[in-house]
Write an enzyme that holds these catalytic residues in place. Structure first.
Site, mmCIF file in Angstrom:
data_model
loop_
_atom_site.group_PDB
_atom_site.id
_atom_site.type_symbol
_atom_site.label_atom_id
_atom_site.label_comp_id
_atom_site.label_asym_id
_atom_site.label_seq_id
_atom_site.Cartn_x
_atom_site.Cartn_y
_atom_site.Cartn_z
ATOM 1 C CE1 TYR A 61 -2.793 -3.213 0.511
ATOM 2 C CE2 TYR A 61 -2.936 -2.569 3.006
ATOM 3 C CZ TYR A 61 -3.281 -3.212 1.840
ATOM 4 O OH TYR A 61 -4.216 -4.528 1.980
ATOM 5 C CG HIS A 130 -0.900 -8.784 0.586
ATOM 6 N ND1 HIS A 130 -0.467 -7.749 0.289
ATOM 7 C CD2 HIS A 130 -2.218 -9.005 0.193
ATOM 8 C CE1 HIS A 130 -1.521 -6.888 0.322
ATOM 9 N NE2 HIS A 130 -2.679 -7.862 0.351
ATOM 10 C CB SER A 209 -13.499 -6.112 0.288
ATOM 11 O OG SER A 209 -12.269 -5.428 -0.177
ATOM 12 C CG LEU A 211 -18.609 -2.014 4.363
ATOM 13 C CD1 LEU A 211 -18.272 -0.820 4.644
ATOM 14 C CD2 LEU A 211 -20.143 -2.347 4.626
ATOM 15 N N GLY A 212 -18.132 -4.933 0.097
ATOM 16 C CA GLY A 212 -17.980 -4.973 -1.308
ATOM 17 C C GLY A 212 -17.157 -3.758 -1.880
ATOM 18 C CG PHE A 215 -21.519 -2.553 -5.347
ATOM 19 C CD1 PHE A 215 -22.695 -1.953 -5.628
ATOM 20 C CD2 PHE A 215 -20.581 -2.890 -6.437
ATOM 21 C CE1 PHE A 215 -23.192 -1.849 -6.779
ATOM 22 C CE2 PHE A 215 -21.147 -2.478 -7.721
ATOM 23 C CZ PHE A 215 -22.366 -2.140 -7.853
#
Length: 337
Positions: A61, A130, A209, A211-212, A215
């Site tokens: 990141y 990862h 993720s 929360l998609g 989305f």
């Protein structure tokens, strides 16, 4: 629904206690449009005050900048922060894409020393591979990671995007505290074999993720609303007819949210939290946000319980989602199952 102090949960069988929801810090550096360091610092401060103790980053990141950004915060609150970072994805210089995945012993050791230096700490609480380097036996990668535990550079080991069989093989070499995989109302691939393996072995499931990628917040209205440089512009679920079809799936999420006077994101997060009781293991979502207001909403969802009827209304969604999670799925556990 107002936020409250998070309850603590064990990071797997016999693992340390951490806040029941973590914070994904990737967006503080890049990938989701313009960043705001001052707002990010405020979000970190509020997260800790609300009981969030696991902060998730990776050397990928910001090409190391995310670890550098988190370093002062981690050091200032070292007795309360549970820091998770990752290695293994080799990034192309100056690009958001990566050139390869490495899990060989030399790269494991090189990576941990670089992360420790960027963070300015002596020991990483949770160190993930990862992605799985399929050119190297997973036992070799985990064996090298285990050396780091013995040397005091790492406290606990984690893996990301591995299959159930790969998790069992890794766990036979050294206990794996946490497995990080994508899990949400829109993505449930791991329930076939990965989640049962984690439950059997006493490994915590860290849901990224949840929360998609935004989305499931209900805020996504089409690719035209995404900033230049937003990684979602290249993701199949967010483009073309797929985006329209997936947006139409949110109606039951919005209906439940409206009846409860909460946000769609809180409904989606509550669903992930309840997977813990459904599957019999620690499930720890790590939604990412740069907004203190959204952070408070996310934390509040950790103690929200959906009814059987609400769960039934949400059950069909994942099977109807159009498009793959990534433009290239070859490095995911789904591709190897």
């Amino acid at each position: 629904m107002s936020a409250s102090i998070l309850p603590a949960v064990p990071l797997g069988t016999g693992g340390p206690l951490v806040g029941a929801q973590g914070l994904g810090c990737m967006g503080f550096s890049e990938f989701y449009g313009p960043t705001a360091p001052a707002e990010a610092q405020e979000t970190l401060r509020i997260a800790l005050a609300l009981g969030v103790t696991m902060f998730d980053t990776a050397d990928l990141y910001g090409d190391g900048d995310n670890e550098r950004f988190l370093g002062p915060f981690v050091r200032a609150h070292r007795d309360r922060v549970f820091l998770a970072t990752k290695f293994g994805i080799v990034r192309r210089a100056g690009e958001k894409s990566w050139s390869e995945v490495r899990g060989d012993r030399a790269y494991v050791r090189q990576s941990v020393d670089a992360s420790l230096k960027r963070l300015g700490i002596d020991e990483i609480d949770l160190y993930y591979a990862h992605r799985r380097d399929t050119s190297v036996p997973i036992e070799e990668t985990v064996g090298a990671m285990a050396e780091l535990v013995r040397e005091g550079k790492v406290r606990h080991l984690g893996l990301s995007e591995v299959t159930g069989a790969e998790l069992r093989a890794a766990h036979s070499v050294h206990p794996i505290a946490a497995l990080q995989s994508e899990w949400s109302l829109f993505t449930r691939d791991i329930e076939a074999s990965v989640v049962p393996a984690a439950a059997e072995l006493g490994v915590a499931l860290v849901a990224y993720s949840p929360l998609g990628r935004g989305f499931l917040t209900g805020a996504f209205t089409g690719a035209q609303g995404l900033s230049t440089g937003d990684v979602r512009l290249k993701m199949p679920r967010f483009t073309g007819d797929h985006a329209d079809a997936n947006a139409a799936l949110l109606e039951p999420v919005r209906d439940i949210a409206a009846r409860r006077e909460v946000t769609p994101a809180q409904v989606a997060l509550a669903w992930v939290h309840q997977r813990s009781r459904v599957h019999g293991l620690t499930v720890l979502p790590i939604p990412g946000t740069r907004s203190p207001a959204r952070l408070r909403q996310n934390v509040a969802a950790a103690t929200m319980t959906l009814s059987d009827g609400e769960l039934a209304a949400l059950e069909p969604l994942a099977a109807k989602v159009a498009g793959a999670r990534y433009p290239d799925m070859s490095s995911t556990a789904t591709a190897r199952e």
